[in-house]
Write a protein that holds these residues in place. Structure first.
Motif, PDB file in Angstrom:
ATOM      1  N   ASN A  38      -2.833  -8.927  -9.403  1.00  0.00           N
ATOM      2  CA  ASN A  38      -3.760  -9.284  -8.137  1.00  0.00           C
ATOM      3  C   ASN A  38      -3.298 -10.453  -7.368  1.00  0.00           C
ATOM      4  O   ASN A  38      -4.190 -10.885  -6.316  1.00  0.00           O
ATOM      5  N   GLN A  39      -2.167 -10.757  -7.422  1.00  0.00           N
ATOM      6  CA  GLN A  39      -1.538 -12.014  -6.666  1.00  0.00           C
ATOM      7  C   GLN A  39      -1.154 -11.024  -5.548  1.00  0.00           C
ATOM      8  O   GLN A  39      -0.695 -10.112  -5.275  1.00  0.00           O
ATOM      9  N   SER A  40      -1.439 -11.841  -4.269  1.00  0.00           N
ATOM     10  CA  SER A  40      -0.892 -11.504  -2.808  1.00  0.00           C
ATOM     11  C   SER A  40       0.553 -11.880  -2.532  1.00  0.00           C
ATOM     12  O   SER A  40       0.798 -13.026  -2.639  1.00  0.00           O
ATOM     13  N   ILE A  41       1.224 -10.871  -2.020  1.00  0.00           N
ATOM     14  CA  ILE A  41       2.430 -11.017  -1.689  1.00  0.00           C
ATOM     15  C   ILE A  41       2.635 -10.631  -0.336  1.00  0.00           C
ATOM     16  O   ILE A  41       2.157  -9.541   0.242  1.00  0.00           O
ATOM     17  N   CYS A  42       3.274 -11.113   0.614  1.00  0.00           N
ATOM     18  CA  CYS A  42       3.728 -10.813   1.916  1.00  0.00           C
ATOM     19  C   CYS A  42       4.982  -9.886   1.911  1.00  0.00           C
ATOM     20  O   CYS A  42       6.102 -10.505   1.741  1.00  0.00           O
ATOM     21  N   HIS A  43       4.849  -8.712   2.002  1.00  0.00           N
ATOM     22  CA  HIS A  43       5.820  -7.595   2.063  1.00  0.00           C
ATOM     23  C   HIS A  43       6.071  -7.160   3.692  1.00  0.00           C
ATOM     24  O   HIS A  43       5.347  -6.515   4.234  1.00  0.00           O
ATOM     25  N   ASN A  44       7.306  -7.570   4.125  1.00  0.00           N
ATOM     26  CA  ASN A  44       7.555  -7.121   5.506  1.00  0.00           C
ATOM     27  C   ASN A  44       6.270  -7.688   6.555  1.00  0.00           C
ATOM     28  O   ASN A  44       6.172  -7.026   7.605  1.00  0.00           O
ATOM     29  N   GLY A  45       5.560  -8.844   6.244  1.00  0.00           N
ATOM     30  CA  GLY A  45       4.393  -9.351   6.933  1.00  0.00           C
ATOM     31  C   GLY A  45       3.320  -8.734   6.522  1.00  0.00           C
ATOM     32  O   GLY A  45       2.307  -9.078   7.045  1.00  0.00           O
ATOM     33  N   ILE A  46       3.169  -7.868   5.782  1.00  0.00           N
ATOM     34  CA  ILE A  46       1.803  -7.193   4.982  1.00  0.00           C
ATOM     35  C   ILE A  46       1.518  -8.029   3.972  1.00  0.00           C
ATOM     36  O   ILE A  46       2.244  -7.784   2.890  1.00  0.00           O
ATOM     37  N   CYS A  47       0.139  -8.550   3.988  1.00  0.00           N
ATOM     38  CA  CYS A  47      -0.275  -9.036   2.706  1.00  0.00           C
ATOM     39  C   CYS A  47      -0.883  -7.816   1.775  1.00  0.00           C
ATOM     40  O   CYS A  47      -1.730  -6.991   2.113  1.00  0.00           O
ATOM     41  N   LEU A  48      -0.020  -7.839   0.519  1.00  0.00           N
ATOM     42  CA  LEU A  48      -0.415  -6.661  -0.263  1.00  0.00           C
ATOM     43  C   LEU A  48      -0.273  -7.261  -1.875  1.00  0.00           C
ATOM     44  O   LEU A  48       0.153  -8.090  -2.082  1.00  0.00           O
ATOM     45  N   SER A  49      -1.562  -6.866  -2.634  1.00  0.00           N
ATOM     46  CA  SER A  49      -1.807  -7.259  -3.904  1.00  0.00           C
ATOM     47  C   SER A  49      -1.330  -6.480  -5.158  1.00  0.00           C
ATOM     48  O   SER A  49      -1.166  -5.375  -4.858  1.00  0.00           O
ATOM     49  N   ILE A  50      -0.583  -7.171  -5.998  1.00  0.00           N
ATOM     50  CA  ILE A  50       0.214  -6.567  -7.018  1.00  0.00           C
ATOM     51  C   ILE A  50      -0.779  -5.925  -8.122  1.00  0.00           C
ATOM     52  O   ILE A  50      -1.961  -6.562  -8.376  1.00  0.00           O
ATOM     53  N   VAL A  51      -0.820  -4.652  -8.477  1.00  0.00           N
ATOM     54  CA  VAL A  51      -1.609  -3.754  -9.231  1.00  0.00           C
ATOM     55  C   VAL A  51      -0.900  -3.401 -10.378  1.00  0.00           C
ATOM     56  O   VAL A  51      -1.704  -3.041 -11.516  1.00  0.00           O
ATOM     57  N   ASN A  52       0.251  -3.596 -10.484  1.00  0.00           N
ATOM     58  CA  ASN A  52       0.896  -3.265 -11.748  1.00  0.00           C
ATOM     59  C   ASN A  52       2.276  -3.914 -11.857  1.00  0.00           C
ATOM     60  O   ASN A  52       3.013  -4.223 -11.017  1.00  0.00           O
ATOM     61  N   ILE A  53       2.760  -4.665 -13.235  1.00  0.00           N
ATOM     62  CA  ILE A  53       4.055  -5.229 -13.210  1.00  0.00           C
ATOM     63  C   ILE A  53       4.496  -4.664 -14.611  1.00  0.00           C
ATOM     64  O   ILE A  53       3.883  -4.520 -15.618  1.00  0.00           O
ATOM     65  N   HIS A  54       5.834  -4.051 -14.685  1.00  0.00           N
ATOM     66  CA  HIS A  54       6.463  -3.503 -15.740  1.00  0.00           C
ATOM     67  C   HIS A  54       8.087  -4.102 -15.686  1.00  0.00           C
ATOM     68  O   HIS A  54       8.651  -3.259 -14.948  1.00  0.00           O
ATOM     69  N   LYS A  55       8.316  -4.812 -16.601  1.00  0.00           N
ATOM     70  CA  LYS A  55       9.707  -5.253 -16.819  1.00  0.00           C
ATOM     71  C   LYS A  55      10.217  -5.692 -15.380  1.00  0.00           C
ATOM     72  O   LYS A  55       9.777  -6.625 -15.055  1.00  0.00           O
ATOM     73  N   LYS A  56      11.083  -5.143 -14.817  1.00  0.00           N
ATOM     74  CA  LYS A  56      11.655  -5.433 -13.777  1.00  0.00           C
ATOM     75  C   LYS A  56      11.340  -4.859 -12.212  1.00  0.00           C
ATOM     76  O   LYS A  56      12.085  -4.703 -11.329  1.00  0.00           O
ATOM     77  N   ILE A  57      10.106  -4.107 -12.280  1.00  0.00           N
ATOM     78  CA  ILE A  57       9.631  -3.601 -11.228  1.00  0.00           C
ATOM     79  C   ILE A  57       7.921  -3.896 -11.175  1.00  0.00           C
ATOM     80  O   ILE A  57       7.425  -4.392 -12.388  1.00  0.00           O
ATOM     81  N   TYR A  58       7.405  -3.897  -9.833  1.00  0.00           N
ATOM     82  CA  TYR A  58       5.997  -4.163  -9.764  1.00  0.00           C
ATOM     83  C   TYR A  58       5.594  -3.112  -8.585  1.00  0.00           C
ATOM     84  O   TYR A  58       6.144  -2.767  -7.822  1.00  0.00           O
ATOM     85  N   SER A  59       4.047  -2.923  -8.746  1.00  0.00           N
ATOM     86  CA  SER A  59       3.698  -1.987  -7.724  1.00  0.00           C
ATOM     87  C   SER A  59       2.590  -2.543  -6.813  1.00  0.00           C
ATOM     88  O   SER A  59       1.625  -3.362  -7.363  1.00  0.00           O
ATOM     89  N   VAL A  60       2.309  -2.105  -5.488  1.00  0.00           N
ATOM     90  CA  VAL A  60       1.055  -2.437  -4.722  1.00  0.00           C
ATOM     91  C   VAL A  60       0.728  -1.246  -4.300  1.00  0.00           C
ATOM     92  O   VAL A  60       1.075  -0.244  -4.209  1.00  0.00           O
ATOM     93  N   ILE A  61      -0.502  -1.417  -3.591  1.00  0.00           N
ATOM     94  CA  ILE A  61      -1.156  -0.115  -3.133  1.00  0.00           C
ATOM     95  C   ILE A  61      -1.671  -0.547  -1.463  1.00  0.00           C
ATOM     96  O   ILE A  61      -2.237  -1.460  -1.152  1.00  0.00           O
ATOM     97  N   ALA A  62      -0.989   0.260  -0.685  1.00  0.00           N
ATOM     98  CA  ALA A  62      -1.514   0.091   0.716  1.00  0.00           C
ATOM     99  C   ALA A  62      -2.359   0.880   1.227  1.00  0.00           C
ATOM    100  O   ALA A  62      -2.499   2.298   0.949  1.00  0.00           O
ATOM    101  N   SER A  63      -3.694   0.499   1.586  1.00  0.00           N
ATOM    102  CA  SER A  63      -4.720   1.483   2.066  1.00  0.00           C
ATOM    103  C   SER A  63      -4.522   2.491   3.428  1.00  0.00           C
ATOM    104  O   SER A  63      -3.393   2.014   3.868  1.00  0.00           O
ATOM    105  N   GLU A  64      -5.114   3.436   3.633  1.00  0.00           N
ATOM    106  CA  GLU A  64      -5.175   4.006   4.877  1.00  0.00           C
ATOM    107  C   GLU A  64      -5.169   3.295   6.009  1.00  0.00           C
ATOM    108  O   GLU A  64      -4.257   3.545   6.945  1.00  0.00           O
TER     109      GLU A  64
END
Length: 199
Positions: A38-64
């Motif tokens: 649920n932490q927000s990180i800026c990705h290429n200028g886009i604020c996206l929240s982390i939905v999953n962290i697993h070992k050395k990867i993490y995931s975010v979801i971009a809405s429509e």
């Protein structure tokens, strides 16, 4: 809230469509406990929240909506992305105020090597109007930059070696599409002036 000072770059690990949304998985360059769900990180200028962290990867979801106004639909596996975590209140604001809410996209129309620096020329999808000014601030793929010249649709910025080498700009070519966020102060002033004009 962000400053446009990129901390790390990372690469896209996986892309998965989830109905009208896009789940993006990245290699995690952060140390243990530096990021969380649920932490927000800026990705290429886009604020996206982390939905999953697993070992050395993490995931975010971009809405429509995010996909419609940014360059995320053009992402490919192994593409390099700029990262910045939200600012801490006790930190110096070294760039400018970046919200992580992309206003439009722009295309790189020219790159000039200036023997120690680079000039990047961009053409915006939308009219720039009074949202950009000479020597004003702009965020390109989440990087705080200063505008050298601008007109109704195009603008130019200068890139120093450190910025070029430590962001994904060194991977960019003519024709590539970037995310653009205009200076929030300029947007408020424009809205105020428009309202005042209509009184």
């Amino acid at each position: 809230m962000f400053t446009g000072i990129v901390e790390y770059t990372t690469k896209v690990y996986q892309l998965n469509r989830e109905k009208n949304n896009l789940c993006i998985t990245f290699h995690n360059p952060f140390c243990k406990n530096e990021i969380k769900i649920n932490q927000s990180i800026c990705h290429n200028g886009i604020c996206l929240s982390i939905v999953n962290i697993h070992k050395k990867i993490y995931s975010v979801i971009a809405s429509e909506e995010t996909l419609l106004c940014s360059n995320l639909n053009f992402l490919r596996i192994q593409d390099e992305v700029n990262l910045e975590r939200g600012i801490l209140l006790q930190n110096r604001l070294n760039g400018h105020i970046v919200k992580g809410h992309v206003d439009t996209i722009a295309t790189i129309i020219k790159i000039e090597n200036r023997n120690g620096s680079w000039l990047f020329f961009f053409k915006s999808k939308n009219k720039l109007n009074h949202l950009v000014v000479k020597k004003g601030s702009i965020a390109i793929n989440g990087i705080s930059l200063t505008i050298i010249t601008c007109d109704r649709y195009t603008f130019k910025v200068s890139i120093l070696p450190y910025t070029y080498e430590n962001t994904n700009l060194h991977m960019m070519n003519v024709g590539d599409i970037v995310n653009v966020e205009f200076d929030i102060l300029g947007k408020y002033i424009k809205k105020y002036c428009k309202k005042y004009k209509n009184l």
